[in-house]
Design an enzyme around this catalytic site. Structure first.
Site, mmCIF file in Angstrom:
data_model
loop_
_atom_site.group_PDB
_atom_site.id
_atom_site.type_symbol
_atom_site.label_atom_id
_atom_site.label_comp_id
_atom_site.label_asym_id
_atom_site.label_seq_id
_atom_site.Cartn_x
_atom_site.Cartn_y
_atom_site.Cartn_z
ATOM 1 N N HIS A 115 -0.187 7.789 -3.881
ATOM 2 C CA HIS A 115 -1.565 7.600 -3.871
ATOM 3 C C HIS A 115 -1.589 6.080 -4.664
ATOM 4 O O HIS A 115 -0.999 5.888 -5.541
ATOM 5 C CB HIS A 115 -2.142 8.570 -4.712
ATOM 6 C CG HIS A 115 -3.831 8.522 -4.771
ATOM 7 N ND1 HIS A 115 -4.481 9.646 -4.788
ATOM 8 C CD2 HIS A 115 -4.611 7.654 -4.289
ATOM 9 C CE1 HIS A 115 -5.805 9.304 -4.628
ATOM 10 N NE2 HIS A 115 -5.741 8.170 -4.322
ATOM 11 N N LEU A 118 -7.796 3.525 -6.088
ATOM 12 C CA LEU A 118 -8.336 4.300 -7.139
ATOM 13 C C LEU A 118 -7.690 5.590 -7.106
ATOM 14 O O LEU A 118 -7.824 6.508 -6.015
ATOM 15 C CB LEU A 118 -9.934 4.442 -6.610
ATOM 16 C CG LEU A 118 -10.707 5.412 -7.521
ATOM 17 C CD1 LEU A 118 -10.734 5.325 -8.955
ATOM 18 C CD2 LEU A 118 -12.319 5.639 -7.118
ATOM 19 N N ILE A 159 -4.850 5.519 0.145
ATOM 20 C CA ILE A 159 -5.045 4.439 -0.254
ATOM 21 C C ILE A 159 -6.677 4.479 -0.235
ATOM 22 O O ILE A 159 -7.651 4.664 0.655
ATOM 23 C CB ILE A 159 -4.717 3.187 0.572
ATOM 24 C CG1 ILE A 159 -5.276 1.835 0.084
ATOM 25 C CG2 ILE A 159 -5.187 3.239 1.979
ATOM 26 C CD1 ILE A 159 -4.378 0.854 0.485
ATOM 27 N N GLU A 160 -7.119 4.631 -1.564
ATOM 28 C CA GLU A 160 -8.427 5.123 -1.792
ATOM 29 C C GLU A 160 -9.243 3.732 -2.634
ATOM 30 O O GLU A 160 -8.893 3.130 -3.555
ATOM 31 C CB GLU A 160 -8.679 6.230 -2.781
ATOM 32 C CG GLU A 160 -9.969 6.594 -3.145
ATOM 33 C CD GLU A 160 -10.043 7.980 -3.805
ATOM 34 O OE1 GLU A 160 -11.085 8.459 -4.331
ATOM 35 O OE2 GLU A 160 -8.877 8.392 -4.143
ATOM 36 N N VAL A 161 -10.436 3.567 -1.783
ATOM 37 C CA VAL A 161 -11.664 2.548 -2.376
ATOM 38 C C VAL A 161 -10.999 1.216 -2.577
ATOM 39 O O VAL A 161 -10.898 0.565 -3.835
ATOM 40 C CB VAL A 161 -12.394 3.032 -3.388
ATOM 41 C CG1 VAL A 161 -13.560 2.404 -3.579
ATOM 42 C CG2 VAL A 161 -12.811 4.640 -3.150
#
Length: 266
Positions: A115, A118, A159-161
């Site tokens: 991850h 974010l 891959i977040e925000v």
């Protein structure tokens, strides 16, 4: 015709060729719906994939259970946890723990999804629940995190925000399968929560979420119907309308007389 469940090799071969679909599902019903709808990948609570009925409901979903790393323990604990899930039918595991833990699992050939961007369990390090990588320096930090996941042996990363331009540039420069949650179409898969898609979430809705149904309103309607049904039952008991003769059984008169004689002699 039934679908073939993709392998890690299949997902790697599809990188850059089409957008995969990914959902976070919490129940067997949601997993079955994802299967029937043609979703490619699901993230699930560990207990769901451990349910013996799971693979009957979702035979072709590439399934990735995950939990907060602080719920599991040491790197060795993670390996034991991951093998148990792998044996139950998981295709990969999600892990937001450190690179050493990811490497420990990858060294034992456990497919691991990391991850970046974010990361809710580490949001304090990046300023809270907001976009990550909006400056050149912070974007470089996201890229370096991806490279460290590569080195550790991960097969992919949520891959977040992260800004779409950054996510696209990173995805083009990594062998990892990049799962976009609010990071645009330059990645390999689009990832949403079933709760958001179904309109079950009554709280804050993330920018990247999209609501396709209003289950919250349906739950409200069902709850109102539940209360109404219970209220009618209470009223029937109080008025004597329940039970009716069709709800009970009777004794034959002769047997009743014998019984009452026996009770009377007692």
């Amino acid at each position: 015709m039934s679908r073939k469940r993709p392998t890690v090799a299949d997902l790697r071969a599809m990188k850059g060729k089409r957008q995969l679909t990914m959902l976070r599902v919490l129940t067997l019903d949601e997993a079955e719906a994802a299967e029937r709808a043609g979703v490619d990948i699901v993230s699930v609570p560990p207990e769901l994939v451990l349910n013996p009925q799971y693979r009957d409901a979702a035979p072709s979903l590439f399934t990735m259970p995950g939990d907060n790393f602080f719920e599991i323990g040491t790197a060795d604990d993670f390996v034991r946890w991951a093998f148990r899930l792998y044996k139950a039918g998981a295709d990969a595991v999600y892990c937001s723990a450190g690179y050493a833990t990811i490497k420990r699992m990858a060294d034992d050939a456990i497919p691991v999804i990391g991850h970046v961007g974010l990361i809710p369990s580490r949001a304090t390090w990046t300023g809270g629940f907001k976009a990550v990588g909006k400056s050149a320096d912070t974007a470089m930090q996201v890229f370096e995190a991806v490279k460290q996941l590569e080195a550790a042996g991960a097969i992919g990363a949520e891959i977040e925000v992260v800004p779409v331009e950054v996510a696209k540039a990173i995805s083009e420069r990594t062998s990892l399968i990049m799962l976009s949650m609010g990071a645009g179409t330059g990645c390999d898969a689009q990832y949403l929560f079933a709760d958001d898609i179904l309109g079950q979430n009554r709280g804050h809705m993330p920018r990247h979420s999209k609501i396709y149904r209003n289950f919250a309103a349906e739950y409200d309607r069902l709850q109102a119907e539940r209360v109404a049904a219970f209220s009618e039952y209470v009223a029937d008991v109080n008025s004597g309308a329940y039970p009716e003769d069709r709800h009970i059984v009777h004794m034959e008169p002769a047997e009743l007389r014998l019984f009452l004689d026996k009770v009377g002699r007692g």
